[in-house]
Every structure is written in C-alpha cells, then in structure tokens.
Design a protein around this motif. Sequence first.
Motif, PDB file in Angstrom:
ATOM      1  N   ASP A  21      -7.367  -3.359  -7.450  1.00 17.90           N
ATOM      2  CA  ASP A  21      -7.602  -3.222  -6.042  1.00 17.90           C
ATOM      3  C   ASP A  21      -6.351  -3.162  -5.309  1.00 17.90           C
ATOM      4  O   ASP A  21      -5.787  -2.373  -4.595  1.00 17.90           O
ATOM      5  CB  ASP A  21      -8.661  -3.965  -5.539  1.00 17.90           C
ATOM      6  CG  ASP A  21     -10.166  -3.607  -5.653  1.00 17.90           C
ATOM      7  OD1 ASP A  21     -10.313  -2.560  -6.475  1.00 17.90           O
ATOM      8  OD2 ASP A  21     -10.913  -4.002  -5.133  1.00 17.90           O
ATOM      9  N   ALA A  22      -5.475  -3.842  -5.365  1.00 20.61           N
ATOM     10  CA  ALA A  22      -4.163  -4.314  -5.011  1.00 20.61           C
ATOM     11  C   ALA A  22      -3.350  -3.152  -5.446  1.00 20.61           C
ATOM     12  O   ALA A  22      -2.623  -2.455  -4.702  1.00 20.61           O
ATOM     13  CB  ALA A  22      -3.407  -5.634  -5.285  1.00 20.61           C
ATOM     14  N   ASN A  23      -3.123  -2.854  -6.908  1.00 20.19           N
ATOM     15  CA  ASN A  23      -2.315  -1.825  -7.428  1.00 20.19           C
ATOM     16  C   ASN A  23      -2.878  -0.501  -6.762  1.00 20.19           C
ATOM     17  O   ASN A  23      -1.980   0.430  -6.535  1.00 20.19           O
ATOM     18  CB  ASN A  23      -2.473  -1.794  -8.638  1.00 20.19           C
ATOM     19  CG  ASN A  23      -1.598  -2.948  -9.261  1.00 20.19           C
ATOM     20  OD1 ASN A  23      -0.686  -3.664  -8.615  1.00 20.19           O
ATOM     21  ND2 ASN A  23      -1.887  -3.289 -10.334  1.00 20.19           N
ATOM     22  N   ALA A  24      -4.155  -0.273  -6.700  1.00 15.59           N
ATOM     23  CA  ALA A  24      -4.838   1.047  -6.175  1.00 15.59           C
ATOM     24  C   ALA A  24      -4.313   1.260  -4.774  1.00 15.59           C
ATOM     25  O   ALA A  24      -3.808   2.530  -4.313  1.00 15.59           O
ATOM     26  CB  ALA A  24      -6.123   0.983  -6.379  1.00 15.59           C
ATOM     27  N   LEU A  25      -4.386   0.309  -3.914  1.00 17.71           N
ATOM     28  CA  LEU A  25      -3.953   0.154  -2.497  1.00 17.71           C
ATOM     29  C   LEU A  25      -2.647   0.756  -2.274  1.00 17.71           C
ATOM     30  O   LEU A  25      -2.169   1.428  -1.711  1.00 17.71           O
ATOM     31  CB  LEU A  25      -4.640  -0.924  -1.807  1.00 17.71           C
ATOM     32  CG  LEU A  25      -5.929  -1.178  -1.467  1.00 17.71           C
ATOM     33  CD1 LEU A  25      -6.277  -2.496  -1.092  1.00 17.71           C
ATOM     34  CD2 LEU A  25      -6.556  -0.053  -0.683  1.00 17.71           C
ATOM     35  N   LEU A  26      -1.757  -0.123  -3.119  1.00 14.41           N
ATOM     36  CA  LEU A  26      -0.298   0.011  -2.817  1.00 14.41           C
ATOM     37  C   LEU A  26       0.035   1.381  -3.472  1.00 14.41           C
ATOM     38  O   LEU A  26       1.117   2.019  -2.899  1.00 14.41           O
ATOM     39  CB  LEU A  26       0.429  -1.035  -3.706  1.00 14.41           C
ATOM     40  CG  LEU A  26       0.404  -2.503  -3.084  1.00 14.41           C
ATOM     41  CD1 LEU A  26       1.197  -3.424  -4.288  1.00 14.41           C
ATOM     42  CD2 LEU A  26       1.095  -2.540  -1.972  1.00 14.41           C
ATOM     43  N   ASP A  27      -0.485   1.964  -4.395  1.00 15.46           N
ATOM     44  CA  ASP A  27      -0.258   3.335  -4.672  1.00 15.46           C
ATOM     45  C   ASP A  27      -0.700   4.264  -3.808  1.00 15.46           C
ATOM     46  O   ASP A  27       0.152   5.341  -3.512  1.00 15.46           O
ATOM     47  CB  ASP A  27      -0.789   3.633  -6.165  1.00 15.46           C
ATOM     48  CG  ASP A  27      -0.426   2.893  -7.639  1.00 15.46           C
ATOM     49  OD1 ASP A  27       0.831   2.608  -7.341  1.00 15.46           O
ATOM     50  OD2 ASP A  27      -0.949   2.822  -8.250  1.00 15.46           O
ATOM     51  N   LEU A  28      -1.750   4.073  -3.205  1.00 18.32           N
ATOM     52  CA  LEU A  28      -2.369   4.894  -2.103  1.00 18.32           C
ATOM     53  C   LEU A  28      -0.980   4.910  -1.019  1.00 18.32           C
ATOM     54  O   LEU A  28      -0.657   5.999  -0.306  1.00 18.32           O
ATOM     55  CB  LEU A  28      -3.538   4.489  -1.446  1.00 18.32           C
ATOM     56  CG  LEU A  28      -4.640   4.968  -2.316  1.00 18.32           C
ATOM     57  CD1 LEU A  28      -6.112   4.578  -1.707  1.00 18.32           C
ATOM     58  CD2 LEU A  28      -4.725   6.627  -2.304  1.00 18.32           C
ATOM     59  N   LYS A  29      -0.783   3.831  -0.658  1.00 19.35           N
ATOM     60  CA  LYS A  29       0.320   3.655   0.340  1.00 19.35           C
ATOM     61  C   LYS A  29       1.523   4.232   0.085  1.00 19.35           C
ATOM     62  O   LYS A  29       1.871   4.965   1.048  1.00 19.35           O
ATOM     63  CB  LYS A  29       0.370   1.962   0.699  1.00 19.35           C
ATOM     64  CG  LYS A  29       1.588   1.639   1.734  1.00 19.35           C
ATOM     65  CD  LYS A  29       1.823   0.261   1.617  1.00 19.35           C
ATOM     66  CE  LYS A  29       3.275  -0.141   2.145  1.00 19.35           C
ATOM     67  NZ  LYS A  29       3.298   0.288   3.797  1.00 19.35           N
ATOM     68  N   SER A  30       1.754   4.243  -1.084  1.00 18.45           N
ATOM     69  CA  SER A  30       3.421   4.863  -1.503  1.00 18.45           C
ATOM     70  C   SER A  30       3.307   6.462  -1.199  1.00 18.45           C
ATOM     71  O   SER A  30       4.401   7.011  -0.994  1.00 18.45           O
ATOM     72  CB  SER A  30       3.658   4.722  -2.782  1.00 18.45           C
ATOM     73  OG  SER A  30       2.601   5.333  -3.701  1.00 18.45           O
ATOM     74  N   THR A  31       2.149   6.925  -1.291  1.00 23.29           N
ATOM     75  CA  THR A  31       2.078   8.477  -1.115  1.00 23.29           C
ATOM     76  C   THR A  31       1.745   9.050   0.278  1.00 23.29           C
ATOM     77  O   THR A  31       1.786  10.123   0.654  1.00 23.29           O
ATOM     78  CB  THR A  31       1.052   9.124  -2.038  1.00 23.29           C
ATOM     79  OG1 THR A  31      -0.288   8.373  -2.092  1.00 23.29           O
ATOM     80  CG2 THR A  31       1.475   8.812  -3.503  1.00 23.29           C
TER      81      THR A  31
END
Length: 642
Positions: A21-31
Amino acid sequence: MHLIFLLLCVILPSSMAEINDANALLDLKSTIDPQNSLPWNKDSDPCTWEGVKECIKGRVSKLVVENSYLTGTINGGKLSLLSQLRVLSFKSNNLTGNIPDMSRLFNLKVLYLNLNEFTGPFPNSLSSLHRLKTIVLSNNKLSGKLPSSISEIPRLYMLYLDGNQFTGEIPELNQTSLKFLNLSNNRFSGEIPRTVALLQFNKSSFMNNVDLCGVQIECNLGPAMSIPPLKRHHNHRLSHKTKIILIAGISGGIALILIGLVLGIFFCKRRPGRSGKKNGRVEETGPSALPGEEREKGEPSGGERKGAGFSWEGDKIGKLVFIGEEEMNYDMEDLLKASAETLGRGRIGSTYKAVMESGYIVTVKRLKDATYPRLDEFTRHLLVLGRLKHPNIVPLRAYFQAKEERLLVFDYFPNGSLFSLLHGNRPSGGGKPLHWTSCLKIAEDLATGLLYIHQNFGLVHGNLKSSNVLLGSDFESCLTDYGLHSFRNPESAEEPSTASLFYSAPECRDYRKLPTQQADVYSFGVLLLELMTGRTPFQDLVEEHGTDIPKWVKSVREEETESGEGSSGNETSEEKLRALLSIAMACVAVSPKSRPEMKDVLRMIRDTRAEAHISSNNSSDHSPGRWSDTVQSLPREEHLSI
C-alpha cells in the motif's frame, strides 16, 4: 523450524500488505503530484499520511485527496494494488487521461472523480464492482455512450455524470436503490427510459441535453429536427379540398372538447366522494396496519386493503410543495389518481402507500390535526426537516397544505420495518434475538442517523421505536417519523399506545411534555435491548428488571441458544454482547443527566464493532443468527462529507 515457518506465514502477509500500500501510494504520487503537495514519507506508516482517512488492519480503506493540485494520469496498475479501498476521492484536481481500470478494487463503494480533466469513455470496469454505491464523475471531459452494463450495478445509490460530453441513449437504469441522479449538460439523445427508477427524477436531472425527450423533459427541436414545410400543390382543387377537410376536422375537434368538458362538469357534480367525506378530506381505505405498526390502542394488525385512492372534493385543493433542490417527477394530480392502501395509524396521523399510474410509489402521511400548528410554523418546520439528507434517514420529499388537510410525502421502502423483520406477524411482538454482528450493524446505522438528526438544528426524533425504522434497498436501517412531535396538538387528550409508551423515557411519558435528545437516547437503549432479546417493551424494562436487566438479557439469549436459534456461545460472542449491553444500560439510565450523548454512543458502538472485526477473524463464530446470510453480511454504509 516448523513453528518459525508458521509464524512467518502469519506475520509476512500483513507486513507485506502495508508495504505494498505504501509503495502503491508513493508510485501514484510520483506521477500525479509534481508539486509535492502530499507530504508522504516512505519511512512512516501510510495510515498516518495526509489523505488516508481510514485503514482496516493496516490496509488503506479510505483515500481522500482533494484540492491538492494533482495533475497527470492515474496509474491504474498501482491504484489496483490498494485492494481494500472502500472510498476513493480525487475531487477538484487537474487529473487527465482516461479513468483507469478499477475492476480489481472489489471493495470499492464510493468514488468521487469530479472536477478534473478526465477524457475518454465511461469506465466500463465500474460495472463489475457489485459493492459500488456512489459514482460522481461530474465536470470532466468524458465522452461516448454509457454502457448498458451500468444498469447491472446492484447497489447504485448516487450517479452524477453532469457536465461531460456523453452521447447516445440513456441506459434503462432500474435499480430501486438509486436515489440521486444528474445527467444534465451532456449530449444524450433519444427517449428517457420509463423505468420506475428514472421516473422519480424530474427535468433537472436531464436538462441541457439537446436531443433528449421523455416524460420529464420536452423535446428540443433543433434545426436538424425541425418540421418540414408543407409542399405546395399546383392542383388548386385538391388544395381547396384539403382546406375543407382541415377546417372540418378542427371544428369537430373543438366541438368534442366542449362536449367532454360539459359532461365532465356534470358527472363531477353528481358523483359522491368515495370516502364519504367532503371539504377536502383524504379518504381512508381501511382500519388495517402493517405487522408491527400499532393502532390507536396499541394493538398490531396484519391485514391490508388495496385499490382505493385519495379523494378530494372542491376546487381549492392546494398545491404539492417539493422540498430541497430536486423536484420529483410527480404532482398533486398524480397523487389524486394513485391507488392507496393503509400502512398504519398513530398519534400524529395515518400512513398510506400510494401507487401512481406511472408505477412510482411513495409513502404519504396524513396528519390528524390540519390546524395545528399555524401554517407559518408548519411550513418553517418542514423546510428544516426537508434539509436532512443522510443514508440512514428516510427523506421527506414534499408536503401538501389545504384548509382541512395536511400531507407529508416520503420515499417508499419496500423492505418493510425493523419490527416486521424482528417479530414477523406475531401480535405479541415475541421474536428471536439477533446474532451479535447484526445487532452491531443495526445499532451503528441507527446511532449514525440519530446523531445526524441531533446535530442538525438541534432536532429531536421524538418517536423512536422498531416500527419507525425502515429497511433500505441494501437492508440498511433508516429512521422515519422523525421530528413530527411538533405537529401534535398539546391540547389533545389522546394518550400514546402501550407499546409506544415504554419506548419513551420516564420523564416524557406525560404526553403533554415535549421529547428531548436525552429521551431519544433512552429510546435507543430500549431498541438495543429489543435487538438483543427479540422482545418488545410491553412493560417498563427498567422498572420491571432494574439492575437485573443484564441477567434478564442473558437468560433470554440462553433460552434461544438452547432451542438452537440464538447466538453461538463462544467467547467472542459473549464479549461483544456484553459491550453492547453496557451501552444499552448507559442509555436507559433513569436520570437524563446520566445518559451519554449520541456522539459518545456512536463512538462506543464503532469501537466495539472495530474490535469485533478483528476478533471474529480469529474465531469460529459465524452463526447466521436469525437473519439470512445476505442480510447478515451487509457492509456498513460508507459515505464522505463532501
């Protein structure tokens, strides 16, 4: 070695879920967050991040990131990793591109993507999400036809697609759960389907669609649809003959209309009122009530009479006034023509089920006293009640006021009342206690709705009992007959029924005294005891059992358990029932000052339910109790304060 392996099997999935969940959110944030407006840090718990409103067992369940200058395109693959999402809102940003595939978000219930720059078609993947209730995609640049599969979303409650560029025909939406709809300001065409679900909405839900027609909105004939001019004929004899035919037809038509008017007036004057009442009184179709709805003397009745209608005489019958922003697609004439059946009677008035010729159904409450309070007070109070909009409250849609008649119009709930579900047709009200998971589910629904009433304008329900709790399309519990105590004439000598009396707090059993919020809390506590025991309060529970109420509740449940129909007797069940019982005991305190406020009651229920969710996963307590598995497993209503 085996023990270590088993421990890893238990621990790793939970920790990996948090990491994912943390990685998914951070990947979303990056884009989508080039301005770095979201202060998310990979070294902290994602459940503490801004915009993450709720987590369940370490998994993100509610993500609300609004007005945060998000841009770019959402990565659907990364978003799908948030598989426990119940609520997702990216409202009021600058997101672009197509709305991604969300078919893997199986738990999603609420989706807000309005006020962005999304393009492309309606996301067909939403049609596969069977828990989805709210879809708000307003004010984007979406286009294309709506898929017919949208009508297969079983629990659809709100659909707002206004302010886009959708084309083609509107699908035949017929979900009985649909309560809010806005398809305006698009490019829809064709005829609006005449389904029961769509007929409840008026033209405001469909306006500004140039080529759209229907019952709700007249055709807007643009240049492409204009009527062609009559062709000129060179044969003057034929033209003259045609003129004669037209003149004769028009004259005959006018004559028929005049004859019809004369005959109509003649028969109206001769026809006696069906109800035998004059001067604008609405007819009563029978003395019956739904099971669980008390009569004047508190005796339940099971019969119903159907087929009769509402009937007025006289010209001045008043006007049906709609409350709120959205008028419904019916008027007073539709109600006059509707067939009606009596649902119940009480101190305030009688309740009817009205089936209109279109097939649309409403509940009409006819007040007993059409002179109290004064018209200005009556109207002012109804405007306040009409502003209450909540998933656990039956909405008031309209009212009617005439010289000797006052009517209130509510949504109709076909699933019946909580009383009927608990007790069926038993005249004594003796039902079976519910499983603790159902008790908690209903308790949270009712506490949420009651708190909403208390927090808005300082209102009071004033008549809380199981027959005034209706079951929605998803079997959620919804409060009705709220705030109507103001329409009870204090000079009336009529006393409440026996059944209603013992739901009332001791300090409010004198019918001349107005109910209070503390009295609502008492009634709520009695209702909790009814859920846990299956017994209606035909005697004063506090006076009858006193401090032994817990002992009485336990004995009733044990009696049902022995017969094989009660709750399972494991540790989890006993613990949650004790917690719920302690809440009920606090609510039925004799002194009003000793009772908790509804906000505290709701907090205690939610804490108990959250603990129950965790502990039940580690127990074998899956008894369905008395309800069916479908009702038993209903999720809690999710909604946003947007």
